[in-house]
Write an enzyme that holds these catalytic residues in place. Structure first.
Site, short mmCIF file in Angstrom:
data_model
loop_
_atom_site.label_atom_id
_atom_site.label_comp_id
_atom_site.label_asym_id
_atom_site.label_seq_id
_atom_site.Cartn_x
_atom_site.Cartn_y
_atom_site.Cartn_z
N GLY A 231 0.79 -1.23 0.00
CA GLY A 231 0.00 0.00 0.00
C GLY A 231 0.82 1.27 0.00
O GLY A 231 0.28 2.37 0.12
N GLU A 273 4.78 -6.04 1.87
CA GLU A 273 4.53 -6.49 0.50
C GLU A 273 4.30 -5.32 -0.44
O GLU A 273 3.19 -5.10 -0.92
CB GLU A 273 3.26 -7.36 0.48
CG GLU A 273 3.38 -8.62 1.28
CD GLU A 273 2.05 -9.33 1.43
OE1 GLU A 273 2.08 -10.56 1.58
OE2 GLU A 273 0.99 -8.68 1.41
N ARG A 276 2.90 -1.61 -5.96
CA ARG A 276 2.90 -0.35 -6.70
C ARG A 276 4.18 0.46 -6.52
O ARG A 276 4.77 0.94 -7.49
CB ARG A 276 1.71 0.50 -6.23
CG ARG A 276 1.58 1.85 -6.92
CD ARG A 276 0.61 2.77 -6.16
NE ARG A 276 -0.63 2.08 -5.82
CZ ARG A 276 -1.64 1.91 -6.66
NH1 ARG A 276 -1.58 2.40 -7.86
NH2 ARG A 276 -2.73 1.25 -6.28
N ARG A 312 -6.91 2.25 -15.53
CA ARG A 312 -7.04 2.92 -14.23
C ARG A 312 -7.79 4.25 -14.26
O ARG A 312 -8.57 4.52 -13.35
CB ARG A 312 -5.67 3.06 -13.56
CG ARG A 312 -5.03 1.68 -13.25
CD ARG A 312 -3.74 1.78 -12.46
NE ARG A 312 -3.95 2.27 -11.12
CZ ARG A 312 -3.71 3.50 -10.72
NH1 ARG A 312 -3.18 4.39 -11.54
NH2 ARG A 312 -3.97 3.86 -9.49
N CYS A 343 -13.71 2.18 -28.13
CA CYS A 343 -15.09 2.65 -28.31
C CYS A 343 -15.80 2.81 -26.98
O CYS A 343 -16.67 2.01 -26.62
CB CYS A 343 -15.84 1.67 -29.20
SG CYS A 343 -15.08 1.56 -30.82
N GLU A 344 -15.40 3.81 -26.25
CA GLU A 344 -15.96 4.14 -24.94
C GLU A 344 -15.66 5.61 -24.71
O GLU A 344 -14.50 6.02 -24.85
CB GLU A 344 -15.22 3.37 -23.83
CG GLU A 344 -15.73 2.02 -23.47
CD GLU A 344 -17.03 2.04 -22.70
OE1 GLU A 344 -17.31 3.03 -22.00
OE2 GLU A 344 -17.78 1.06 -22.84
C1 LIG Z 1 -2.37 -5.64 -3.69
C2 LIG Z 1 -1.71 -6.19 -2.49
C3 LIG Z 1 -0.43 -5.76 -2.14
C4 LIG Z 1 0.30 -4.66 -2.86
O1 LIG Z 1 -0.36 -3.44 -2.78
P1 LIG Z 1 0.35 -2.13 -3.39
O2 LIG Z 1 -0.64 -1.05 -3.12
O3 LIG Z 1 0.54 -2.38 -4.84
O4 LIG Z 1 1.63 -1.95 -2.67
C5 LIG Z 1 0.18 -6.37 -1.07
N1 LIG Z 1 -0.44 -7.35 -0.37
C6 LIG Z 1 -1.68 -7.79 -0.68
C7 LIG Z 1 -2.29 -8.88 0.10
C8 LIG Z 1 -2.35 -7.22 -1.74
O5 LIG Z 1 -3.58 -7.66 -2.04
#
Ligand SMILES: *Cc1c(COP(=O)(O)O)cnc(C)c1O
Length: 417
Positions: A231, A273, A276, A312, A343-344
């Site tokens: 995140g 994790e 992005r 997005r 086509c949107e």
């Molecule tokens: C999507 C996701 C992430 C990565 O999120 P980012 O916003 O891309 O850093 C990490 N862990 C889990 C379980 C996710 O679903």
């Protein structure tokens, strides 16, 4: 303009237009930054790349080269990791509805960690794991009741999320842990939480750590590992101000240390994790300007791609910035609406791009498309998948070939009756 010392127009001459380009050096630097910043003398730290942000063999091999772990959420992502030669012991397998085939596949590949989402999964997995010849580390995904996106986070939010078990459901969680621990090949090691994406407020992560640790302290079960998800933010436009990697890592480490002291916890490993934040800014999409059109209130630039390579903006009003190759240093003079060829009416890449005068055949470079661009691409209007090019220190390499029309129909059968 250059990307890791490779001219954008040379890329288009070699690989065609449109295309995705990654600055490989930037991806390496990001992975290194997380690894170097997420360190503690008191517990082990693991940086797990959330591969759904951008998943292909070369990317997974880069993660391996940088000595990071990998998060996979489907059979397809597991398969790609395996095909890339990734060390499957370092894979964390996620998902709220893993199929029996996917769980079997994970066990066959000897995936190191499975993040169990719910009771039914725990029951199925404990059956499937009866006869395997290794031990799978199990984390349970919990919902700490915090939801965060960009500048806002809400505590006690989204208790009805489809992901994980609410930390309010203590008895359900204890039951699930019992099921896991009753299977000799499964080892319950701790919890996973993930509170959102593109989070700019470090307090949201502190709240997450506090909530998860308080919950662990009340559980009466031995917990060694906590995974706080991803995140972390990226810069799409100059409105975006993500927390620098060192600060976000320090914040997490400090919060965990405080909680370990406060509750006398036995945590010996923490994981994050990032998805992005590893790949978004390293990636750009290069388009060629085609027709242009003036309507009463808009100056349109049409590009040779669109929502099929970047959903997005249509999906969640995501904002992007762009430059015209060769005009980076010219003064902006005109507001353009950058639209694709699908086509949107919603097929817009940038609603308002303030640019120097554009003309047909200019190369338009849309920045920060490295996450959830390629991975969310579609074949809408039978668009061909774009090639993906990695650039590093003056060299380029095609890591995913672009699709041609034959590729588009290769799975199709003629009508027989
Ligand atoms: C999507 C996701 C992430 C990565 O999120 P980012 O916003 O891309 O850093 C990490 N862990 C889990 C379980 C996710 O679903």
């Amino acid at each position: 303009m250059k990307i890791s010392n490779v001219e954008v127009k040379d890329l288009v001459n070699t690989y065609g237009s449109p295309l995705y380009v990654y600055n490989q050096r930037m991806i390496e630097d990001k992975l290194n930054a997380f690894k170097n910043c997420l360190k503690s003398s008191e517990f082990e730290c693991d940086v797990i790349y959330a591969s759904k942000a951008f998943n292909c063999k070369a990317m997974i091999q880069l993660v391996s080269k940088m000595d990071c772990s990998l998060d996979a959420v489907s059979g397809g992502e597991l398969y790609t990791a395996y095909a890339a030669g990734f060390d499957m012991a370092r894979v964390y397998f996620h998902g709220n509805n893993k199929s029996m085939d996917e769980l079997k596949m994970a066990l066959k590949y000897k995936v190191g960690t499975i993040i169990v989402d719910n009771l039914m999964e725990a029951q199925l997995l404990s059956e499937l794991a009866k006869n395997i010849d290794y031990t799978v580390s199990i984390l349970l995904r919990v919902n700490p009741g915090i939801e965060a996106h960009t500048h806002e986070y809400i505590v006690t939010a989204n208790i009805d999320s489809k992901f994980g078990i609410s930390i309010e459901k203590k008895s359900g969680i204890l039951e699930l842990i019992q099921i896991i621990n009753a299977c000799p090949n499964l080892s319950f090691d701790g919890f996973h939480a993930h509170i959102g994406s593109q989070i700019f407020d470090k307090e949201a992560f502190v709240q997450e750590v506090n909530k998860v640790c308080e919950f662990v302290s009340n559980l009466g079960v031995d917990v060694s590992t906590l995974n706080f998800g991803g995140g972390f933010g990226a810069v799409y436009t100059d409105e975006d101000t993500p927390i620098p990697v060192d600060i976000v890592c320090d914040t997490l480490i400090e919060a965990v240390k405080c909680n370990i002291e406060k509750y006398a916890l036995n945590i010996n490993k923490i994981c994050i994790e990032p998805g992005r934040s590893i790949v978004a800014e390293a990636g750009s999409t290069v388009y060629t300007v085609g027709f242009m059109k003036e309507t009463p209130h808009k100056n349109y630039i049409f590009v040779d791609g669109g929502m099929s390579d970047n959903i997005r903006p249509a999906l969640y009003q995501a904002k992007y910035s762009c430059v015209i190759d060769g005009k980076e240093n010219e003064m902006a003079s005109k507001h353009y609406k950058v639209a694709g060829k699908c086509c949107e009416s919603g097929d817009v890449i940038i609603e308002d791009a303030y640019l120097p005068e554009a003309k047909p055949n200019d190369l338009l470079v849309v920045k920060t498309t490295g996450a959830y661009g390629y991975s969310m691409a579609s074949h809408y209007n039978k668009a061909c998948g774009l090639p993906v090019i990695f650039c590093k220190d003056g060299n380029s390499q095609c890591v995913i070939r672009g699709e041609n029309y034959e590729d588009l129909i290769r799975l199709e059968n003629d009508l027989c009756a």
